[in-house]
Design an enzyme around this catalytic site. Structure first.
Site, mmCIF file in Angstrom:
data_model
loop_
_atom_site.group_PDB
_atom_site.id
_atom_site.type_symbol
_atom_site.label_atom_id
_atom_site.label_comp_id
_atom_site.label_asym_id
_atom_site.label_seq_id
_atom_site.Cartn_x
_atom_site.Cartn_y
_atom_site.Cartn_z
ATOM 1 N N HIS A 138 0.813 -1.216 0.000
ATOM 2 C CA HIS A 138 0.000 0.000 0.000
ATOM 3 C C HIS A 138 0.849 1.270 0.000
ATOM 4 O O HIS A 138 0.302 2.363 0.042
ATOM 5 C CB HIS A 138 -0.894 -0.024 1.238
ATOM 6 C CG HIS A 138 -0.116 -0.344 2.474
ATOM 7 N ND1 HIS A 138 0.254 -1.647 2.786
ATOM 8 C CD2 HIS A 138 0.418 0.444 3.410
ATOM 9 C CE1 HIS A 138 0.970 -1.624 3.883
ATOM 10 N NE2 HIS A 138 1.096 -0.372 4.296
ATOM 11 N N LYS A 189 -3.465 -12.879 2.407
ATOM 12 C CA LYS A 189 -4.776 -12.263 2.541
ATOM 13 C C LYS A 189 -5.261 -11.903 1.144
ATOM 14 O O LYS A 189 -4.450 -11.781 0.223
ATOM 15 C CB LYS A 189 -4.726 -11.060 3.464
ATOM 16 C CG LYS A 189 -3.702 -10.021 3.107
ATOM 17 C CD LYS A 189 -3.485 -9.075 4.283
ATOM 18 C CE LYS A 189 -2.364 -8.107 3.975
ATOM 19 N NZ LYS A 189 -1.426 -7.976 5.066
HETATM 20 C C1 G1P Z 1 1.342 -3.832 8.559
HETATM 21 C C2 G1P Z 1 0.094 -4.320 9.261
HETATM 22 C C3 G1P Z 1 0.133 -5.822 9.367
HETATM 23 C C4 G1P Z 1 0.301 -6.433 7.982
HETATM 24 C C5 G1P Z 1 1.504 -5.833 7.284
HETATM 25 C C6 G1P Z 1 1.601 -6.288 5.841
HETATM 26 O O1 G1P Z 1 2.501 -4.204 9.283
HETATM 27 O O2 G1P Z 1 -0.033 -3.732 10.544
HETATM 28 O O3 G1P Z 1 -1.052 -6.274 9.978
HETATM 29 O O4 G1P Z 1 0.454 -7.817 8.070
HETATM 30 O O5 G1P Z 1 1.413 -4.411 7.282
HETATM 31 O O6 G1P Z 1 0.483 -5.912 5.088
HETATM 32 P P1 G1P Z 1 3.242 -3.200 10.296
HETATM 33 O O7 G1P Z 1 3.589 -1.955 9.503
HETATM 34 O O8 G1P Z 1 2.262 -2.879 11.375
HETATM 35 O O9 G1P Z 1 4.436 -3.970 10.790
HETATM 36 ZN ZN ZN Z 2 -0.842 -5.275 0.320
#
Ligand code: G1P
Ligand code: ZN
Length: 552
Positions: A119, A385
């Site tokens: 993202h 996911k």
């Molecule tokens: C973040 C989200 C986590 C997800 C990951 C990858 O990680 O919080 O749940 O699995 O992105 O999409 P974080 O930046 O918190 O380590």
């Molecule tokens: Zn993603």
């Protein structure tokens, strides 16, 4: 395509020190990846470490961001130099993360390389990423990523098929077979296998009926990878009107946007559903298609609640009509699904943040559904996911129940009670300040049990530790938890995916039984917890921010 190009070894004067894969692979700025030998040396470490490269099949594709096609070319030339037999890639190099996971499993590949920074924004000034998945289709386990990292630290060169002269390069313009030295490059349409999988899991005809019955839907692909998937699925297969998919053309810089489906970054979609009444249902996915946001008319579905709703209604989807093996959620995800699991007599596992922890449970057949508060939901159909899967699951429920999203939520809370939940993100904090705050809280944990907090008492204060029930491996230091005597909770974590400074995540949760007040605004309902953690962790003073960057 010629097969006569020679393999050359490019020496490296010194290895790169910053190629440690995080929660989601190696994620850095596009500028970093553009430095000479940077991408190549990481790929060399992957090809030396991943089991079965010589003679094996590798799936390669990405979310279409700047750097995607160049990386596919580099991986092909390096794969050929390492004796890879087949590389399966896609037209335009477009392959969503869940579709890649499916393809790895379907082709019995040794694994895959997914080119995405999820993202995070893209383009020459944005981010790029390389994620390695194993033969089960899921993110590489810790053991593999550590071995890759160890390899990068001592690398003195990499092997690649020489460009120009013999190797004309890979053409991603259309499906077909090409060869490059001993490597077969198979270019396929990256969408059709995924659509065939969805066709097996859901009753798409029934969803099509819903969409024909005055149930206008809108999907925002945020100019990222799900555009072609959603257009084929929603507009062509399910018969939604042309134009249902917004921003459906993948762009190298996502049109300058931030392809993260939340209320902050997908604000155009949010406004359509929350401020207007034209649509009954809205959804968005992130850059690489594994996250989802679900909205109804005037209604935002919290991702923790979404997992609980899917679990409670699983029997409406043909794939899950026979029952669920169990469910799992990441630790910071609210306990909404726990309440449903208890009522249905299902085991509910609590894992650390990151999809890879679900992999063992899925492989062992211990769970069918799983999810994270960070807009991630999925099932045993792949090992990632899956954003569009969640959208279809919701549409399947709505097709069966014939009510609004708001009514599904109200009915769910009236039966199971409501978990008021919010995540506050403080992004791009200077690393020292973030670690100072976090280390101080970690050091205080032992003294916090029994202390007063937001009118309650702290029952337990700990640093989450997970013992994998399948292989017994232990993961320590997975987040600081304050568990309060009324079942409320506050959790602190530092992000493992940010690329600028550090990001502090504060997760807040409070349970209201079915007989209680179910219609409050979450920020108001959590107001006393927010004030208490801001004071205890000295968040405004230490971050220099008087409010979070993103509130979910
Ligand atoms: C973040 C989200 C986590 C997800 C990951 C990858 O990680 O919080 O749940 O699995 O992105 O999409 P974080 O930046 O918190 O380590
Ligand atoms: Zn993603």
């Amino acid at each position: 395509m010629s097969s006569g190009a020679p393999v050359i070894t490019i020496p490296l004067s010194s290895p790169f020190q910053d190629q440690k894969p995080g929660t989601s692979g190696l994620r850095k700025s596009s500028r970093r990846f553009a430095e000479p030998h940077y991408l190549e040396s990481f790929i060399e470490a992957v090809l030396r470490t991943l089991p079965g490269v010589a003679g094996g099949t590798l799936v390669v594709g990405g979310d279409g961001r700047y750097g995607n096609q160049r990386a596919i070319e580099v991986i092909a030339r390096m794969g050929a130099a390492h004796g890879l037999a087949r590389m399966v890639t896609t037209t335009g190099g477009i392959l969503s993360t869940p579709a890649a996971s499916h393809l790895i499993r379907q082709r019995q590949a040794i694994g895959g390389i997914i080119l995405s920074a999820s993202h995070n924004p893209g383009g020459p000034e944005g981010d790029f990423g390389v994620k390695v998945n194993g033969s089960n289709g899921g993110p590489a386990p810790e053991s593999l990523t550590s071995a890759i990292h160890a390899c990068t630290l001592t690398l003195d060169g990499y092997r690649i098929l020489e460009a120009g002269a013999g190797a004309a390069g890979v053409s991603l313009a259309a499906p077909g077979m090409q060869t490059m030295a001993g490597l077969t490059v198979e270019v396929i349409d990256g969408v059709s296998d995924y659509l065939a999988l969805m066709e097996k899991l859901f009753d798409l005809d029934r969803i099509a009926e819903l969409l024909r019955s005055d149930f206008p839907v809108v999907f925002d692909a945020l100019h990222a990878v799900t555009g072609p998937y959603a257009t084929q699925l929603l507009e062509q297969r399910l018969g939604a009107p042309a134009g249902t998919v917004h921003n459906g053309i993948p762009l190298e810089d996502f049109g300058g946007g931030h392809p993260d489906p939340n209320l902050t970054y997908a604000h155009e979609l949010a406004a359509l559903l929350l401020d207007g009444d034209r649509y009954a249902f809205g959804a968005a996915c992130d850059g690489d298609g594994d996250r989802n946001m679900i909205l109804g008319r005037g209604c935002f579905v919290n991702p923790s609640d979404s997992l609980a709703v899917l679990t409670a209604n699983a029997s409406v989807a043909p794939a899950y009509a026979g029952g669920l093996a169990g469910v799992a959620r990441s630790m910071p995800t609210s306990a909404a699904v726990d309440v449903v699991a208890k009522e249905l007599g299902l085991t509910c596992f609590e894992t650390p943040t990151g999809w890879k922890f679900f992999g063992n449970l899925l492989d062992a057949g211990r769970i069918t559904l799983c999810g994270e508060e960070s807009f991630g939901t999925g099932s045993d159909h792949v090992r990632e996911k899956d954003g569009l899967w969640a959208v279809l699951f919701w549409l399947q429920i709505l097709a069966e129940r014939r009510c609004s999203v708001g009514e599904v939520m109200a009915g769910h809370w009236a039966r199971f009670g409501r978990h008021y939940y919010s995540r506050h993100d403080y992004e791009a904090i200077p690393s020292e300040a973030a670690h100072g705050l976090y280390d101080r809280m970690q050091g205080m944990l032992a003294t916090l049990s029994g202390e007063a907090f937001a009118g309650r008492r702290i029952a337990t204060a700990d640093d989450f530790r997970y013992a994998d029930p399948v292989d017994g491996s232990v993961s320590e230091h997975q987040g600081l938890r304050l568990l309060l005597d009324d079942g409320s909770r506050v959790v602190l974590r530092l992000s493992g995916t940010g690329t600028q400074g550090a990001t502090l995540r504060v997760y807040l949760e409070r349970y209201e039984p079915a007989s209680g007040q179910l219609g409050l605004d979450p920020q108001a309902a959590l107001g006393d917890l927010i004030a208490a953690i801001n004071a205890l962790a000295e968040i405004p003073a230490r971050t220099g921010m008087d409010r979070p960057t993103v509130i979910t």
